[in-house]
Design a protein around this motif. Structure first.
Motif, short mmCIF file in Angstrom:
data_model
loop_
_atom_site.label_atom_id
_atom_site.label_comp_id
_atom_site.label_asym_id
_atom_site.label_seq_id
_atom_site.Cartn_x
_atom_site.Cartn_y
_atom_site.Cartn_z
N UNK A 257 0.84 -1.21 0.00
CA UNK A 257 0.00 0.00 0.00
C UNK A 257 0.87 1.25 0.00
N UNK A 258 1.95 1.26 0.76
CA UNK A 258 2.85 2.40 0.77
C UNK A 258 3.44 2.62 -0.63
N UNK A 259 3.87 1.54 -1.27
CA UNK A 259 4.42 1.65 -2.62
C UNK A 259 3.40 2.22 -3.59
N UNK A 260 2.20 1.66 -3.56
CA UNK A 260 1.18 2.09 -4.52
C UNK A 260 0.78 3.54 -4.30
N UNK A 261 0.52 3.90 -3.05
CA UNK A 261 0.08 5.28 -2.76
C UNK A 261 1.14 6.30 -3.16
N UNK A 262 2.40 6.00 -2.88
CA UNK A 262 3.47 6.94 -3.20
C UNK A 262 3.67 7.07 -4.71
N UNK A 263 3.66 5.96 -5.41
CA UNK A 263 3.90 6.00 -6.86
C UNK A 263 2.71 6.60 -7.61
N UNK A 264 1.51 6.35 -7.09
CA UNK A 264 0.32 6.92 -7.74
C UNK A 264 0.34 8.44 -7.67
N UNK A 265 1.04 8.99 -6.70
CA UNK A 265 1.10 10.44 -6.54
C UNK A 265 1.96 11.11 -7.62
N UNK A 266 2.74 10.31 -8.36
CA UNK A 266 3.53 10.85 -9.48
C UNK A 266 2.61 10.98 -10.70
N UNK A 267 1.95 12.11 -10.79
CA UNK A 267 0.94 12.29 -11.85
C UNK A 267 1.54 12.35 -13.24
N UNK A 268 2.86 12.56 -13.33
CA UNK A 268 3.49 12.60 -14.66
C UNK A 268 3.77 11.21 -15.21
N UNK A 269 3.59 10.17 -14.39
CA UNK A 269 3.80 8.81 -14.90
C UNK A 269 2.55 8.39 -15.68
N UNK A 270 2.63 8.50 -16.98
CA UNK A 270 1.54 8.19 -17.88
C UNK A 270 2.07 7.40 -19.07
N UNK A 271 1.21 6.57 -19.64
CA UNK A 271 1.62 5.87 -20.86
C UNK A 271 1.79 6.90 -21.97
N UNK A 272 2.87 6.80 -22.74
CA UNK A 272 3.11 7.78 -23.81
C UNK A 272 2.05 7.67 -24.91
N UNK A 273 1.69 8.79 -25.48
CA UNK A 273 0.72 8.81 -26.58
C UNK A 273 1.45 8.67 -27.91
N UNK A 274 0.72 8.15 -28.90
CA UNK A 274 1.28 8.07 -30.24
C UNK A 274 1.45 9.47 -30.81
N UNK A 275 2.43 9.62 -31.67
CA UNK A 275 2.60 10.92 -32.31
C UNK A 275 1.44 11.19 -33.27
N UNK A 276 1.23 12.45 -33.61
CA UNK A 276 0.07 12.86 -34.43
C UNK A 276 0.06 12.17 -35.80
N UNK A 277 1.23 12.00 -36.37
CA UNK A 277 1.30 11.37 -37.69
C UNK A 277 0.79 9.93 -37.64
N UNK A 278 1.24 9.18 -36.63
CA UNK A 278 0.80 7.78 -36.49
C UNK A 278 -0.69 7.72 -36.19
N UNK A 279 -1.17 8.61 -35.30
CA UNK A 279 -2.60 8.65 -34.98
C UNK A 279 -3.44 8.87 -36.23
N UNK A 280 -2.98 9.75 -37.09
CA UNK A 280 -3.75 10.11 -38.29
C UNK A 280 -3.90 8.95 -39.26
N UNK A 281 -3.03 7.95 -39.15
CA UNK A 281 -3.04 6.84 -40.10
C UNK A 281 -3.45 5.51 -39.45
N UNK A 282 -4.03 5.55 -38.25
CA UNK A 282 -4.40 4.31 -37.57
C UNK A 282 -5.38 3.47 -38.38
N UNK A 283 -6.39 4.12 -38.94
CA UNK A 283 -7.38 3.38 -39.74
C UNK A 283 -6.73 2.74 -40.96
N UNK A 284 -5.80 3.46 -41.56
CA UNK A 284 -5.09 2.94 -42.74
C UNK A 284 -4.28 1.71 -42.37
N UNK A 285 -3.58 1.78 -41.22
CA UNK A 285 -2.79 0.61 -40.78
C UNK A 285 -3.68 -0.57 -40.44
#
Length: 292
Positions: A257-285
């Motif tokens: 619980x200590x580990x989870x609560x402390x790490x969850x407080x790091x709001x910048x830890x997020x899964x990276x988003x795809x770049x705009x170019x890749x996003x624009x061609x998702x349907x094509x891929x």
């Protein structure tokens, strides 16, 4: 379970171990505690996946405690739901011949987790101000130029070593390692019970060593050294937590619980988003794959 004030177990000012609990009595049975542990460790596992994708932080978990404090089983239970690629466990024993040819922190430094991963140290760099302080003669095997006899290992030596450890932790913290240090605070009576179980149960005999009894006689010496180490090295960037260890399920839950609560407080830890170019061609891929 939410009523436990986990922050109260963090060392934020000088403490006396004799005043710290070794057993936390909850108003629930172990089955409820274990259910909460399972729920928390699943969330921890998912968070680790996000940290791996994010790739900017590592997490270092340091476990210290007297023999039989429950370090091995805690590692097994807390990190059970992790992807194996995301966690590395290192159990530090007596230094090898190669390790003794380097400074005492070297073997710990090369074992640090990469960004995106968890590293668990089962016994840690603190052995170098704990077991060596109880047995200063062990320092002689390090072949330090300024140390030629036990008489050379004075208070100034230990002051310098604590400063080196604090500097080491500050350095890795500044470079993206999130540090957690847990002292599994076991009572002497409970250690006696656990040692007896190792003798009574054939399947646990292998865990017993006559050396355990030798070290047990030095219990008070170790408590003094642990107390000093916790007080000198618990910092905002590398805090110590004293975890009541007489009840293993509660200790495991508290750490998770200590580990989870402390790490969850790091709001910048997020899964990276795809770049705009890749996003624009998702349907094509997607169409290209579906129409193969």
């Amino acid at each position: 379970m939410e009523h436990i004030n986990l922050e109260s177990f963090r060392v934020t000012e000088p403490i006396q171990l004799s005043n710290r609990k070794t057993n936390l009595h909850l108003e629930v049975d172990d089955e409820v505690v274990e259910k909460e542990l399972r729920r928390t460790r699943k969330k921890l596992g998912k968070l680790q996946d996000t940290m791996y994708a994010h790739g900017k932080y590592a997490a270092l978990i340091c476990l210290q405690g007297m023999d039989t404090a429950g370090k091995d089983s805690l590692i097994r239970e807390v990190f059970k739901d992790f992807n194996v690629r995301g966690v590395e466990v290192h159990s530090f024993k007596v230094p090898t011949e190669l390790e003794l040819k380097h400074d005492y922190i070297w073997r710990h430094y090369i074992a640090l987790p990469a960004r995106g991963k968890f590293g668990v140290f089962n016994r840690t760099h603190y052995e170098n101000v704990l077991v060596t302080r109880v047995h200063p003669e062990y320092i002689l095997s390090e072949n330090i130029p300024s140390v030629n006899s036990v008489e050379d290992i004075d208070d100034a030596f230990w002051d310098a070593r604590f400063e080196q450890i604090n500097n080491f932790e500050k350095h890795i913290s500044d470079n993206g390692t999130i540090i957690f240090k847990f002292f599994l605070h076991l009572s002497k009576e409970e250690q006696k019970n656990r040692l007896l179980r190792r003798l009574d149960k054939k399947e646990k005999n292998w865990k017993f060593s006559a050396g355990d009894l030798k070290e047990r006689k030095l219990w008070d010496n170790y408590q003094v050294c642990y107390e000093d180490a916790l007080n000198r090295t618990s910092k905002p960037h590398a805090p110590w937590y004293t975890i009541p260890a007489d009840n293993k399920p509660v200790a495991r839950y508290m750490v998770a619980k200590i580990l989870y609560d402390a790490l969850k407080a790091y709001t910048d830890i997020q899964e990276p988003e795809l770049d705009d170019k890749t996003k624009a061609h998702l349907s094509e891929y997607k169409n290209a794959l579906e129409n193969e």
